[in-house]
Each structure stands twice: as C-alpha cells, then as structure tokens.
Design an enzyme around this catalytic site. Structure first.
Site, PDB file in Angstrom:
ATOM      1  N   LYS A  67       0.739  -1.207   0.018  1.00 54.45           N
ATOM      2  CA  LYS A  67      -0.005  -0.090   0.061  1.00 54.45           C
ATOM      3  C   LYS A  67       0.908   1.369   0.042  1.00 54.45           C
ATOM      4  CE  LYS A  67      -4.045  -2.067   2.304  1.00 54.45           C
ATOM      5  NZ  LYS A  67      -5.104  -2.106   3.270  1.00 54.45           N
ATOM      6  N   ASP A 103     -10.105   2.573   3.020  1.00 55.03           N
ATOM      7  CA  ASP A 103     -10.263   1.774   4.112  1.00 55.03           C
ATOM      8  C   ASP A 103     -11.178   2.526   5.428  1.00 55.03           C
ATOM      9  OD1 ASP A 103      -8.872  -0.522   3.347  1.00 55.03           O
ATOM     10  OD2 ASP A 103      -6.927   0.342   4.127  1.00 55.03           O
TER      11      ASP A 103
END
Ligand code: ATR
Length: 278
Positions: A67, A103
């Site tokens: 990420k 997220d």
C-alpha cells in the site's frame, strides 16, 4: 473474457477475498469484465503497476505489503491516500495513475449501515492498536468530527505516531489507561490483530464500558470475536468487521466498471460461507 479488467495485488494474495466480492458484483450488475488475483513480490511491484495498461488492466486493489509503495507511484492521489501515505485502490485515467485509500470510508460506511446513530455526540472514540488498519480508522474518526480519538497501544511510539493522524483530536495512550477511557467512550474499536483466528486473544475487561457504547472489531475471522460476544452479552451494540471489507471495495468497483455497487445481504452471506469454508 472481454471488458475492463482489474486485479488485487498482494504478496501473498491467495487469502484475499476481493475477487469473491468483485466477481459477485460483476455478475449482479451484468457487467462484462473481470477481476484477478495478482501475486507480485515487492521487487516486482513497480514494474507490474507501470505495465497496467499493457496488461489490459484499468486499475486494481492493493493489499499488504504494497500500500505504501502504491502511494509512492501515483501521479495523483486523493486526500484519503495522502493522509495515510498509502493507497489501496488504483485506476488509470488517460494514462495517469490515480489512487485513493478506501479503508476509512469502508470503516465509516459499515458503522453507518449496521448501527445508525453510532456516532453519538462524537466526544470520544477509543481505538485499540496502531498498525495500518488503525491508521485508516483514526483518520476517519477525526474526519467525522470526533473531539477526541484515543489510540491505545502496547508500543508507545506507534500510538504517538498514529494519534497524530487525528490532528488535535488524537491522544496516545498505553494499555493501563484503558479502564478510564472505557468509562468515558461511546465507541470502542479493535484495530489490533488480537482475537483473529491463529492469533493470541484480546484480553480486556469491559466492566467500565457504558452500556450505550458501540463496539466494533476489524477482525472478521472469526466473524463474532470474543470481544464482540462479550460486548453483546452485556447489552452493547456490536458491529463485526466483515462490513468494512465489503464497503471498502465499492469505490474501486465503481471506478473500474462504472456501477456503484451495493453491499447486499446476499454478498455478506457469500463471504460468511467462504470464511466458514462452506
Ligand atoms: P495491521 O497493519 O493489520 O493493522 P500491524 O501493523 O501488525 O497490523 O498491527 C498490529 C497491531 O496489533 C499493533 O498495534 C500491535 O501492537 P504493537 O504496535 O505494540 O506491536 C498490536 N498487537 C499485536 N500483537 C499484540 C499483542 N500480543 N499484545 C498487544 N498488542 C498487540
């Protein structure tokens, strides 16, 4: 298969449930497209993403451990990714690599969906853990206007670092401070890996927690963690972590395939069957 192609890039990636989610939506909306697993080692990550177009990908999800590397490759990043210096959703836009981090959105959308009114008066939220998942949650709670976001972690330096993501609302704490925080909080979030199948249990005494507090766990295997079971038994509203996984997937699907997908009860039950190995 024809149509737009997307993928989830991870290392390892076999455990990812993203294909199950996106393929369900492709079928549900009759979209001609595909979603693949891409197991890519860290050394090969940049080359893989740079060849998205050549491989026919319109974009993809990024999971552990890529990420941060994904964020570093972006030509343009949405604020959620800039805040966390990590991207989990990538797409090509006229040859430019764009990205965001969904997220935090997934975390909030899950609570909005499963426990309307969960925010209460937004005075204090308590987040256990200071890893990648905690970072997204802490930033999202500050973004929702919580006056105080307490980050409770075993390693103090990480609690400090993550609390900073909540700006003036962020407060770092150690485990010994928990009873006092529980007495005041309206929201308790487990963002550690404790309680997950194969990991040590999360041992906390919920006695000081108000019955009106909402308790949520990012762990979704098992679906009902010991924390959620204990909270439910004493009358607290509980929200499991599966919804966050489902909701965080929606913005990517919309980018790549042009339909804003819905998190349906049927999708949830498909994932539960998968988690239970059925
Ligand atoms: P992720 O990126 O998925 O959030 P992570 O970075 O491995 O995962 O973070 C795991 C979190 O669980 C951390 O906050 C970790 O605490 P430390 O920062 O002190 O390592 C917490 N954690 C893991 N095992 C723990 C244990 N046995 N006791 C207390 N906290 C634990």
């Amino acid at each position: 298969m024809n149509g737009p192609k997307a993928c989830v890039i991870g290392w390892p990636v076999r455990q990812s449930r993203s294909p199950l989610i996106h393929r369900y939506w492709l079928r549900l909306y009759g979209v001609e497209g595909s979603y693949e697993l891409a197991e890519v080692e860290p050394d090969a990550f940049e080359a893989f993403v740079r060849s998205f177009a050549a491989q026919g990908f319109v974009g993809g999800n990024v999971t552990v451990p890529h990420k941060e590397a994904a964020y570093a490759l972006l030509d343009a990043a949405e604020p959620a990714a800039v805040e966390l210096k990590a991207a989990n959703t990538l797409w090509l836009d006229n040859g430019a690599l764009k990205g965001t981090n969904t997220d935090g959105f997934g975390f909030l959308a899950n609570l909005d969906d499963a426990a309307p009114g969960w925010e209460g008066r937004r005075r204090l939220a308590v987040v256990l853990g200071a890893g990648g998942a905690s970072r997204a949650v802490v930033a999202a709670l500050a973004g929702r206007g919580f006056a105080r976001v307490a980050v409770v972690n075993r390693t103090a330096s990480r609690a400090f670092e993550v609390a900073r993501l909540a700006g003036r609302a962020g407060e770092p704490y150690g485990p010994d401070d928990l009873p006092e925080l529980l007495a005041e909080t309206g929201l308790l979030v487990n963002a550690t890996s404790l309680g997950m199948t194969g990991k040590p249990p999360l041992k906390i005494d919920l006695a000081p927690l108000s019955r009106s507090a909402v308790v949520t766990d990012l762990v979704y295997a098992p679906l009902e963690t010991d924390l959620l079971a204990a909270a439910r038994a004493r009358g607290n509203a509980v929200v499991d972590g599966l919804g966050m996984l489902l909701h965080q997937a929606a913005p990517g699907f919309e980018r790549w395939f042009g339909v804003r997908p819905e998190v349906t009860p049927e999708l949830r039950s498909i994932l539960i069957d998968n988690l239970l190995g059925r």
